[in-house]
Design a protein around this motif. Structure first.
Motif, PDB file in Angstrom:
ATOM      1  N   ASN A 153      -8.930 -79.608  76.358  1.00  0.00           N
ATOM      2  CA  ASN A 153     -10.318 -79.957  76.673  1.00  0.00           C
ATOM      3  C   ASN A 153     -11.296 -78.792  76.749  1.00  0.00           C
ATOM      4  O   ASN A 153     -12.357 -78.944  77.344  1.00  0.00           O
ATOM      5  CB  ASN A 153     -10.343 -80.696  78.017  1.00  0.00           C
ATOM      6  CG  ASN A 153      -9.919 -79.808  79.184  1.00  0.00           C
ATOM      7  OD1 ASN A 153      -9.645 -78.627  79.001  1.00  0.00           O
ATOM      8  ND2 ASN A 153      -9.871 -80.377  80.374  1.00  0.00           N
ATOM      9  N   THR A 154     -10.984 -77.628  76.163  1.00  0.00           N
ATOM     10  CA  THR A 154     -11.805 -76.464  76.492  1.00  0.00           C
ATOM     11  C   THR A 154     -12.586 -75.878  75.318  1.00  0.00           C
ATOM     12  O   THR A 154     -13.728 -75.481  75.478  1.00  0.00           O
ATOM     13  CB  THR A 154     -10.923 -75.373  77.141  1.00  0.00           C
ATOM     14  OG1 THR A 154     -10.114 -75.980  78.153  1.00  0.00           O
ATOM     15  CG2 THR A 154     -11.767 -74.291  77.750  1.00  0.00           C
ATOM     16  N   SER A 155     -11.970 -75.770  74.159  1.00  0.00           N
ATOM     17  CA  SER A 155     -12.702 -75.212  73.026  1.00  0.00           C
ATOM     18  C   SER A 155     -12.016 -75.629  71.726  1.00  0.00           C
ATOM     19  O   SER A 155     -11.073 -76.441  71.740  1.00  0.00           O
ATOM     20  CB  SER A 155     -12.778 -73.684  73.123  1.00  0.00           C
ATOM     21  OG  SER A 155     -13.686 -73.173  72.160  1.00  0.00           O
ATOM     22  N   ALA A 199      -7.980 -70.739  75.262  1.00  0.00           N
ATOM     23  CA  ALA A 199      -9.129 -71.409  74.641  1.00  0.00           C
ATOM     24  C   ALA A 199     -10.183 -70.419  74.162  1.00  0.00           C
ATOM     25  O   ALA A 199     -11.256 -70.833  73.747  1.00  0.00           O
ATOM     26  CB  ALA A 199      -9.736 -72.388  75.629  1.00  0.00           C
ATOM     27  N   HIS A 200      -9.885 -69.106  74.231  1.00  0.00           N
ATOM     28  CA  HIS A 200     -10.900 -68.131  73.819  1.00  0.00           C
ATOM     29  C   HIS A 200     -10.402 -67.132  72.783  1.00  0.00           C
ATOM     30  O   HIS A 200     -10.482 -65.909  72.989  1.00  0.00           O
ATOM     31  CB  HIS A 200     -11.460 -67.410  75.052  1.00  0.00           C
ATOM     32  CG  HIS A 200     -12.440 -68.255  75.788  1.00  0.00           C
ATOM     33  ND1 HIS A 200     -13.735 -68.429  75.364  1.00  0.00           N
ATOM     34  CD2 HIS A 200     -12.304 -69.032  76.890  1.00  0.00           C
ATOM     35  CE1 HIS A 200     -14.367 -69.251  76.177  1.00  0.00           C
ATOM     36  NE2 HIS A 200     -13.527 -69.642  77.117  1.00  0.00           N
ATOM     37  N   PRO A 201      -9.871 -67.634  71.650  1.00  0.00           N
ATOM     38  CA  PRO A 201      -9.506 -66.705  70.592  1.00  0.00           C
ATOM     39  C   PRO A 201     -10.746 -65.957  70.099  1.00  0.00           C
ATOM     40  O   PRO A 201     -11.863 -66.464  70.202  1.00  0.00           O
ATOM     41  CB  PRO A 201      -8.936 -67.612  69.490  1.00  0.00           C
ATOM     42  CG  PRO A 201      -9.498 -68.967  69.770  1.00  0.00           C
ATOM     43  CD  PRO A 201      -9.697 -69.039  71.253  1.00  0.00           C
ATOM     44  N   VAL A 244      -6.213 -66.231  83.782  1.00  0.00           N
ATOM     45  CA  VAL A 244      -6.888 -65.357  82.821  1.00  0.00           C
ATOM     46  C   VAL A 244      -7.519 -66.290  81.784  1.00  0.00           C
ATOM     47  O   VAL A 244      -6.816 -66.968  81.049  1.00  0.00           O
ATOM     48  CB  VAL A 244      -5.906 -64.391  82.131  1.00  0.00           C
ATOM     49  CG1 VAL A 244      -6.673 -63.376  81.290  1.00  0.00           C
ATOM     50  CG2 VAL A 244      -5.028 -63.689  83.158  1.00  0.00           C
ATOM     51  N   HIS A 245      -8.834 -66.324  81.750  1.00  0.00           N
ATOM     52  CA  HIS A 245      -9.516 -67.336  80.945  1.00  0.00           C
ATOM     53  C   HIS A 245      -9.960 -66.831  79.577  1.00  0.00           C
ATOM     54  O   HIS A 245      -9.968 -67.584  78.610  1.00  0.00           O
ATOM     55  CB  HIS A 245     -10.729 -67.851  81.727  1.00  0.00           C
ATOM     56  CG  HIS A 245     -11.460 -68.960  81.050  1.00  0.00           C
ATOM     57  ND1 HIS A 245     -10.924 -70.228  80.928  1.00  0.00           N
ATOM     58  CD2 HIS A 245     -12.662 -69.000  80.430  1.00  0.00           C
ATOM     59  CE1 HIS A 245     -11.779 -70.994  80.267  1.00  0.00           C
ATOM     60  NE2 HIS A 245     -12.836 -70.275  79.943  1.00  0.00           N
ATOM     61  N   ASP A 246     -10.344 -65.570  79.499  1.00  0.00           N
ATOM     62  CA  ASP A 246     -10.991 -65.056  78.281  1.00  0.00           C
ATOM     63  C   ASP A 246     -10.645 -63.572  78.163  1.00  0.00           C
ATOM     64  O   ASP A 246     -10.073 -62.979  79.076  1.00  0.00           O
ATOM     65  CB  ASP A 246     -12.510 -65.269  78.410  1.00  0.00           C
ATOM     66  CG  ASP A 246     -13.289 -65.043  77.115  1.00  0.00           C
ATOM     67  OD1 ASP A 246     -12.668 -64.758  76.070  1.00  0.00           O
ATOM     68  OD2 ASP A 246     -14.536 -65.140  77.156  1.00  0.00           O
ATOM     69  N   PHE A 314     -15.193 -65.266  84.065  1.00  0.00           N
ATOM     70  CA  PHE A 314     -14.655 -66.280  83.161  1.00  0.00           C
ATOM     71  C   PHE A 314     -14.831 -65.834  81.707  1.00  0.00           C
ATOM     72  O   PHE A 314     -13.901 -65.863  80.936  1.00  0.00           O
ATOM     73  CB  PHE A 314     -15.377 -67.631  83.361  1.00  0.00           C
ATOM     74  CG  PHE A 314     -14.816 -68.467  84.470  1.00  0.00           C
ATOM     75  CD1 PHE A 314     -13.612 -69.134  84.322  1.00  0.00           C
ATOM     76  CD2 PHE A 314     -15.493 -68.584  85.667  1.00  0.00           C
ATOM     77  CE1 PHE A 314     -13.082 -69.903  85.339  1.00  0.00           C
ATOM     78  CE2 PHE A 314     -14.970 -69.357  86.699  1.00  0.00           C
ATOM     79  CZ  PHE A 314     -13.769 -70.015  86.539  1.00  0.00           C
ATOM     80  N   HIS A 315     -16.062 -65.426  81.355  1.00  0.00           N
ATOM     81  CA  HIS A 315     -16.384 -65.280  79.931  1.00  0.00           C
ATOM     82  C   HIS A 315     -16.889 -63.894  79.538  1.00  0.00           C
ATOM     83  O   HIS A 315     -17.610 -63.246  80.289  1.00  0.00           O
ATOM     84  CB  HIS A 315     -17.437 -66.322  79.538  1.00  0.00           C
ATOM     85  CG  HIS A 315     -16.920 -67.715  79.650  1.00  0.00           C
ATOM     86  ND1 HIS A 315     -17.517 -68.678  80.432  1.00  0.00           N
ATOM     87  CD2 HIS A 315     -15.826 -68.293  79.089  1.00  0.00           C
ATOM     88  CE1 HIS A 315     -16.815 -69.790  80.341  1.00  0.00           C
ATOM     89  NE2 HIS A 315     -15.784 -69.591  79.550  1.00  0.00           N
ATOM     90  N   PHE A 316     -16.513 -63.511  78.325  1.00  0.00           N
ATOM     91  CA  PHE A 316     -16.935 -62.246  77.739  1.00  0.00           C
ATOM     92  C   PHE A 316     -17.876 -62.526  76.558  1.00  0.00           C
ATOM     93  O   PHE A 316     -17.673 -63.489  75.811  1.00  0.00           O
ATOM     94  CB  PHE A 316     -15.731 -61.462  77.221  1.00  0.00           C
ATOM     95  CG  PHE A 316     -14.809 -61.015  78.319  1.00  0.00           C
ATOM     96  CD1 PHE A 316     -14.916 -59.739  78.842  1.00  0.00           C
ATOM     97  CD2 PHE A 316     -13.860 -61.868  78.845  1.00  0.00           C
ATOM     98  CE1 PHE A 316     -14.074 -59.316  79.870  1.00  0.00           C
ATOM     99  CE2 PHE A 316     -13.019 -61.464  79.868  1.00  0.00           C
ATOM    100  CZ  PHE A 316     -13.121 -60.188  80.381  1.00  0.00           C
ATOM    101  N   PHE A 496     -17.689 -77.685  76.972  1.00  0.00           N
ATOM    102  CA  PHE A 496     -17.649 -76.280  77.383  1.00  0.00           C
ATOM    103  C   PHE A 496     -18.031 -75.350  76.228  1.00  0.00           C
ATOM    104  O   PHE A 496     -18.950 -74.554  76.327  1.00  0.00           O
ATOM    105  CB  PHE A 496     -16.245 -75.901  77.853  1.00  0.00           C
ATOM    106  CG  PHE A 496     -15.854 -76.484  79.176  1.00  0.00           C
ATOM    107  CD1 PHE A 496     -16.740 -76.477  80.248  1.00  0.00           C
ATOM    108  CD2 PHE A 496     -14.605 -77.049  79.355  1.00  0.00           C
ATOM    109  CE1 PHE A 496     -16.377 -77.000  81.477  1.00  0.00           C
ATOM    110  CE2 PHE A 496     -14.240 -77.569  80.583  1.00  0.00           C
ATOM    111  CZ  PHE A 496     -15.115 -77.558  81.648  1.00  0.00           C
ATOM    112  N   HIS A 497     -17.249 -75.445  75.131  1.00  0.00           N
ATOM    113  CA  HIS A 497     -17.369 -74.435  74.074  1.00  0.00           C
ATOM    114  C   HIS A 497     -17.325 -75.070  72.689  1.00  0.00           C
ATOM    115  O   HIS A 497     -16.753 -76.152  72.518  1.00  0.00           O
ATOM    116  CB  HIS A 497     -16.238 -73.427  74.158  1.00  0.00           C
ATOM    117  CG  HIS A 497     -16.205 -72.663  75.438  1.00  0.00           C
ATOM    118  ND1 HIS A 497     -17.156 -71.746  75.785  1.00  0.00           N
ATOM    119  CD2 HIS A 497     -15.314 -72.685  76.466  1.00  0.00           C
ATOM    120  CE1 HIS A 497     -16.869 -71.228  76.963  1.00  0.00           C
ATOM    121  NE2 HIS A 497     -15.749 -71.778  77.393  1.00  0.00           N
ATOM    122  N   GLY A 498     -17.870 -74.319  71.717  1.00  0.00           N
ATOM    123  CA  GLY A 498     -17.820 -74.801  70.346  1.00  0.00           C
ATOM    124  C   GLY A 498     -17.838 -73.672  69.331  1.00  0.00           C
ATOM    125  O   GLY A 498     -17.960 -72.490  69.678  1.00  0.00           O
TER     126      GLY A 498
HETATM  127 FE   LIG Z   1     -14.355 -70.847  78.695  1.00  0.00          FE
END
Ligand SMILES: [Fe+2]
Length: 503
Positions: A153-155, A199-201, A244-246, A314-316, A496-498
């Motif tokens: 459900n994230t990206s 979810a953050h390649p 670790v999210h991103d 969370f995000h970079f 969240f992301h796209g």
């Molecule tokens: Fe995220």
């Protein structure tokens, strides 16, 4: 052997879930019958598992001719079964959307739930059967691996022959890029089966894809070709961090910030506490700093750890290295628990002001460990840069931001913002308090070469119309307002992301 050890550790962490089976407690929430009546709660209420489709979305303004392709987005979208609701925004089943822009002014929209084993089983049963990240539910099905709980459900990660739906704690799910039909779990190699794929390649300008996963005190690194073929991987023990999210890639390094978050497994084992509730910020006897883990891209064995004062991330946005100087552009907040309560409140249709998240720029000397963090004042999240500068020095960062006076009292962001990291200039457009603005992605103008030359495309929700929209801006002049808005005849749960894929 590395893999066996990793799996053993992961399995040990997950086996605690089986202890739920004896527990009757489930901390789902029973909403009142009129829950979700307020316009702001329409996307929070969620869907019931149905597909959405609109072949001809109403377009206001002039859709740029060169902007052709598909904006894929993913987010949690089913929160309630049999009159019971999840307690956390992150728990909902993944809904993947495709906004297709024909370039001739035609816009269509389609959304389908990822057919994970969890979603299919719960859809058939008509009730929750499994625990979620933020809601403790006694399992009614065996949990053999994290993928039995995977909400996808994230990206998304678009590959030439498929679209991947991503979740932090487990495998990617492959989908058809056109129909959004789910094909199944992705296994990169026999050895990596079932390992988390975050979810953050990150996709470098040459197409190289980097990603990681973490579970049970271990981290796995992936290097993939532009076609999605596994090139290299490694598994190793990481400094303790429960989530670790991103991460960020630079020319030479993979860089992680590891906040002082630990998981209270005793609380999880009791069966009435979810993973989110069992997270501890600066737990007694544990690290109280945020660690910077720097890994050499050319040799995954070359890893260094530095320490910063405790902060949550969370995000970079992006990062680069220049000699010994590493620069990391990200979004920080001063702590985690309040943010976590805020995320839980969202699932209840409630809003609690939390610790604001702000733009941050870390400059770290890799030889001496000296560092400095510069912090902005705007409340913002979901940073994006021009895909042509990923892993290299950048100048522009784009965010949804909360800029309307009194925004603290409302959920979500109301503006889009561009920060020029060299001049410090801000360029923003504010929709006002009746819109919730989601992540916007940068799309280069065909034929252009200069960073920032292109469009900013994203989605949002309009409280007045109770419907969702997509907007497109000239990325160099956000303050001029959107050049076009595509309005759906329905509301879509917040994603969240796209990623954008040019036609
Ligand atoms: Fe995220």
């Amino acid at each position: 052997m590395q893999r066996r050890h990793f799996l053993r550790t992961s399995a040990a962490a997950l086996s605690t879930l089986s202890l739920f089976s004896g527990a009757r407690a489930a901390n789902v929430w029973q909403p009142p019958a009129d829950f979700g009546q307020h316009p702001a709660l329409q996307p929070i209420r969620g869907l019931q598992g149905q597909d959405l489709a609109c072949e001809a979305v109403t377009v206001e303004g002039h859709w740029p001719e060169g902007l052709r392709g598909t904006l894929y987005r993913n987010g949690p979208a089913l929160f309630e079964r049999a009159g019971q609701r999840y307690r956390h925004w992150f728990d909902g089943d993944g809904l993947v959307q495709a906004w297709r822009f024909g370039g001739d002014g035609r816009v269509s929209h389609r959304a389908r739930f990822v057919q994970t084993p969890k979603f299919v089983a719960e859809q058939q049963a008509g009730r929750f059967l499994l625990p979620a990240f933020g809601t403790a539910i006694a399992p009614q099905r065996p949990i053999r691996s994290a993928d039995d709980l995977n909400a996808a459900n994230t990206s998304v990660l678009p590959l030439p022959d498929r679209l991947l739906a991503l979740w932090e704690g487990g495998s990617a799910f492959a989908m058809d890029r056109d129909t959004l039909a789910t094909r199944g779990l992705v296994t990169w190699s026999d050895e990596l089966a079932g390992m988390p794929f975050s979810a953050h390649p990150k996709i470098e300008p040459d197409g190289t894809i980097w990603n990681f996963g973490s579970a049970g005190g271990k981290m796995v690194l992936y290097q993939l070709s532009a076609e999605g073929a596994l090139r290299r991987h490694a598994v190793f023990e990481m400094p303790p961090c429960a989530m670790v999210h991103d991460f960020v890639v630079t020319q030479r390094y993979l860089v992680f910030l590891l906040p002082p978050l630990t998981l209270d497994m005793q609380a999880v084992r009791r069966g009435d506490t979810s993973f989110a509730e069992a997270m501890r910020w600066k737990a007694p006897g544990q690290a109280v700093t945020t660690r910077v883990l720097v890994i050499d891209k050319a040799d995954f064995e070359r890893r260094r750890v530095f320490e910063l004062p405790a902060e949550m991330v969370f995000h970079f946005a992006n990062g680069w290295d220049d000699g010994d100087l590493l620069t990391v552009d990200y979004v920080r907040s001063s702590d985690a628990p309040i943010g976590e309560q805020r995320l839980r409140a969202i699932a209840h249709g409630d809003h609690r002001p939390g610790t604001p998240s702000q733009a941050a720029l870390l400059r770290l000397n890799l030889r001496t460990g000296d560092h400095r963090v510069a912090q902005g004042a705007d409340t913002l999240e979901f940073p994006r840069v021009d895909p042509r500068v990923v892993g290299q020095r950048h100048r522009q960062v784009f965010y949804p931001a909360a800029l309307t006076p009194g925004h603290e009292k409302r959920f979500g962001h109301d503006s889009v913002l561009r920060l020029d990291r060299e001049s410090g200039q801000r360029d923003a457009f504010t929709f006002g308090p009746e819109a919730v603005v989601e992540e916007h992605v940068f799309v280069p103008r065909p034929g252009s070469a200069r960073e920032g030359e292109g469009w900013l495309v994203g989605a949002g929700y309009d409280l007045r119309w109770r419907s969702s929209f997509a907007t497109v801006f000239n990325a160099e002049h956000l303050s001029d307002g959107p050049v076009a808005v595509a309005r759906l005849p329905y509301a879509v749960p917040h994603a969240f992301h796209g990623q954008f894929v040019a036609a």
